[in-house]
Design an enzyme around this catalytic site. Structure first.
Site: not given
Length: 286
Positions: A101-104, A131
């Site tokens: 869950d890095a949301k890059r 993510t």
């Protein structure tokens, strides 16, 4: 419980198989300082490692998917990333699907660097999926989409999140569709190209998924996505299995409830965490 088989298939198909075997549940590893404290652990790297590897031990043979929240590792710098690497290796070796869950989200070569970091075959941080944020444009995420196709891994794109700050942007109407719906629709088009290689009776599930808050009153339509859906907000935030079923009614096998705090609060004993996962996952079976 049996380990998941390690077949060279695309992420969407792996996710469906894992959900059928263990229940459609994605469990978070969120080593927030207050959780470390509640487990009697120090808010340092040693506490981080104990918390994380306890979760891994409890989840590898009970959860369909495990989602480490990258921010809580990153805050400890290189030593925190070393703990994350160790957890991802353990998950990978067990056959349990991992979702970083890095949301890059970025453009060009920078996005390609993120894609290589989280999905590249030679990266120590590689996970089964990552993510990403589409709000520099869905097309800007093309490097991570290409890496997912090349590697057999997956991508979860933030489409309609449940935080109140997101509503003004994500519900904005553009040519008759909300911004969130446009994100979903563009991913559906990309997945359709993959599905075309299957047959009419057993179409290939796309590797490109979305994140949609299970607490939303007006979520985007997901009928045409043909990819996995991550549904945060179940449990501590108030969403229920019935909400998950309603959001994924046309393709329930693609919907994965994301539960973190409600399960993590059952720690620190491995057996208690395992039981919490098994009991919760039972609510997300056919």
């Amino acid at each position: 419980m049996p380990q998941l088989t390690k077949d060279p298939v695309a992420f969407g198909e792996k996710a469906v198989a894992a959900g059928r075997e263990r229940g459609r549940l994605c469990v978070g590893i969120d080593p927030h300082p207050h959780l470390l404290e509640s487990w009697g652990l120090p808010a340092d790297v040693d506490g981080l490692r104990t918390f994380t590897m306890t979760c891994v031990e409890a989840f590898v043979d009970t959860a369909a998917m495990v989602k480490p929240q990258v921010a809580f590792f990153e805050r400890y710098g290189s030593r925190g990333f070393a703990v994350l690497e160790e957890a991802l290796v353990a998950l990978r070796e067990s056959g349990c699907l991992s979702l970083a869950d890095a949301k890059r989200g970025d453009i060009g070569s920078t996005m390609a660097g993120y894609a290589e970091a989280w999905l590249g075959e030679n990266s120590p941080l590689r996970a089964d999926a990552v993510t990403v944020s589409p709000y520099l444009g869905v097309g800007a995420l093309s490097p991570v989409f290409a890496m997912a196709e090349q590697s057999g891994r997956g991508v979860f794109v933030l489409a309609a999140t449940s935080n109140p700050e997101a509503k003004a942007l994500q519900s904005l109407s553009v040519e008759g569709r909300s911004v969130a719906q446009r994100v979903v629709d563009e991913l559906a088009e990309r997945n359709a190209a993959v599905a075309a290689h299957g047959d009419d009776t057993d179409p290939t599930v796309g590797a490109l998924g979305v994140v949609v808050g299970a607490t939303l009153d007006t979520p985007p339509e997901l009928d045409q996505l043909n990819g996995p859906v991550l549904l945060p907000g179940v449990g501590a935030q108030g969403a229920t299995p019935a909400d998950v079923r309603a959001l994924t009614k046309t393709a329930p096998e693609l919907g994965f409830a994301n539960v973190s705090r409600a399960i993590l609060s059952c720690g620190p004993k491995v057996d208690d965490l395992r039981k919490a996962v098994i009991d919760t996952a039972a609510e997300f079976r056919d």
